[in-house]
Design a protein around this motif. Sequence first.
Motif, mmCIF file in Angstrom:
data_model
loop_
_atom_site.group_PDB
_atom_site.id
_atom_site.type_symbol
_atom_site.label_atom_id
_atom_site.label_comp_id
_atom_site.label_asym_id
_atom_site.label_seq_id
_atom_site.Cartn_x
_atom_site.Cartn_y
_atom_site.Cartn_z
ATOM 1 N N GLN A 4 1.589 6.955 -6.582
ATOM 2 C CA GLN A 4 0.507 7.913 -6.821
ATOM 3 C C GLN A 4 0.965 9.333 -6.515
ATOM 4 O O GLN A 4 0.641 10.276 -7.259
ATOM 5 C CB GLN A 4 -0.697 7.556 -5.946
ATOM 6 N N MET A 5 1.738 9.501 -5.457
ATOM 7 C CA MET A 5 2.262 10.830 -5.125
ATOM 8 C C MET A 5 3.206 11.326 -6.219
ATOM 9 O O MET A 5 3.213 12.515 -6.551
ATOM 10 C CB MET A 5 2.992 10.765 -3.784
ATOM 11 N N LYS A 6 4.008 10.414 -6.797
ATOM 12 C CA LYS A 6 4.893 10.814 -7.886
ATOM 13 C C LYS A 6 4.081 11.278 -9.094
ATOM 14 O O LYS A 6 4.412 12.287 -9.735
ATOM 15 C CB LYS A 6 5.804 9.654 -8.274
ATOM 16 N N THR A 51 0.830 -1.210 0.000
ATOM 17 C CA THR A 51 0.000 0.000 0.000
ATOM 18 C C THR A 51 0.858 1.252 0.000
ATOM 19 O O THR A 51 0.578 2.222 -0.716
ATOM 20 C CB THR A 51 -0.920 -0.010 1.226
ATOM 21 N N LEU A 52 1.931 1.231 0.768
ATOM 22 C CA LEU A 52 2.824 2.390 0.811
ATOM 23 C C LEU A 52 3.501 2.609 -0.535
ATOM 24 O O LEU A 52 3.672 3.762 -0.981
ATOM 25 C CB LEU A 52 3.878 2.192 1.904
ATOM 26 N N THR A 53 3.879 1.514 -1.205
ATOM 27 C CA THR A 53 4.493 1.642 -2.528
ATOM 28 C C THR A 53 3.515 2.254 -3.521
ATOM 29 O O THR A 53 3.876 3.146 -4.306
ATOM 30 C CB THR A 53 4.962 0.266 -3.021
ATOM 31 N N ASP A 82 3.454 19.523 -12.053
ATOM 32 C CA ASP A 82 4.457 20.185 -12.895
ATOM 33 C C ASP A 82 3.870 20.547 -14.254
ATOM 34 O O ASP A 82 4.132 21.641 -14.786
ATOM 35 C CB ASP A 82 5.665 19.266 -13.074
ATOM 36 N N SER A 83 3.066 19.633 -14.823
ATOM 37 C CA SER A 83 2.442 19.915 -16.121
ATOM 38 C C SER A 83 1.468 21.087 -16.014
ATOM 39 O O SER A 83 1.433 21.969 -16.879
ATOM 40 C CB SER A 83 1.712 18.665 -16.626
ATOM 41 N N VAL A 84 0.696 21.104 -14.953
ATOM 42 C CA VAL A 84 -0.251 22.208 -14.753
ATOM 43 C C VAL A 84 0.495 23.526 -14.598
ATOM 44 O O VAL A 84 0.100 24.556 -15.153
ATOM 45 C CB VAL A 84 -1.131 21.916 -13.527
#
Length: 269
Positions: free
Chosen positions: A180-182, A173-175, A189-191
Amino acid sequence: MAASDVPMSPELEQVDGEIQDIFRALQNGFQKIDKIKDSNRQSKQLEELTGKMRECKRLIKEFDRVLKDEEKRNTSEVNKQLNDKKQFMIKELNSYVTLRKTYQSSLGNKRIELFDAGNDHVAEDNVQMASEMSNQQLIDSGMKQMDQTDQAIERSKMVVAQTVEVGAQTATTLTQQTDQMKRIGNELDSVHFSLKKASQMVKEIGRQVATDKCIMAFLFLIVCGVIAIIVVKIVNPHNKNIPDIPGLAPPAPPAQNRKLLSIDGFRML
């Protein structure tokens, strides 16, 4: 050393009185143990005395704490007497501790406690004398204890396996959450890049709008100038200071003037 021989503050006197009460209770308690024939009651009495010893130890520490707080207010002789009294109480408590160990050792040699066999009618309070048990009974008891130990080990293994599984699921779950955070970071960054490009486009559009406004203002001035010239030319057509505008010829002379002009030209011929 009697309490009246040493001058003490009211707080020290109170603590000392509680300690002396516990010492009297310990003395009477150990005297009662010798009169008790049942080993279970002896063990219970010994547990009660052990609790009193713990309380006495706490009170001696409290006595020492108060003594240190009042050390500056007392004379050196009084402090010496109070410290001697504290050491005397510690020695007395240690003597009861040694006596308790002696009774514990004596009770341990008198009997052995067997594990619960599941049948209350086998022996009262599940306690038997070792001399009354046959070799087969001892073997059966040992085998049963081994079985119980094996079952406890199996339960422990199951708990460990469940813990490992939960840990693996938590790590997975942490992975996933890290990935997901990445992705969220990349999207941010795209926004940010899109917002930057949009800001540049808005600035360019603003500059174009400003340029268009200047051009329109200049055209408006030209149109106003042309209209002004037309109006002046219509009002004063003979003004030589204003050049003729193509397509705007001066008005034609009246018909009578054209006739006279024709006659004069004929005469001249």
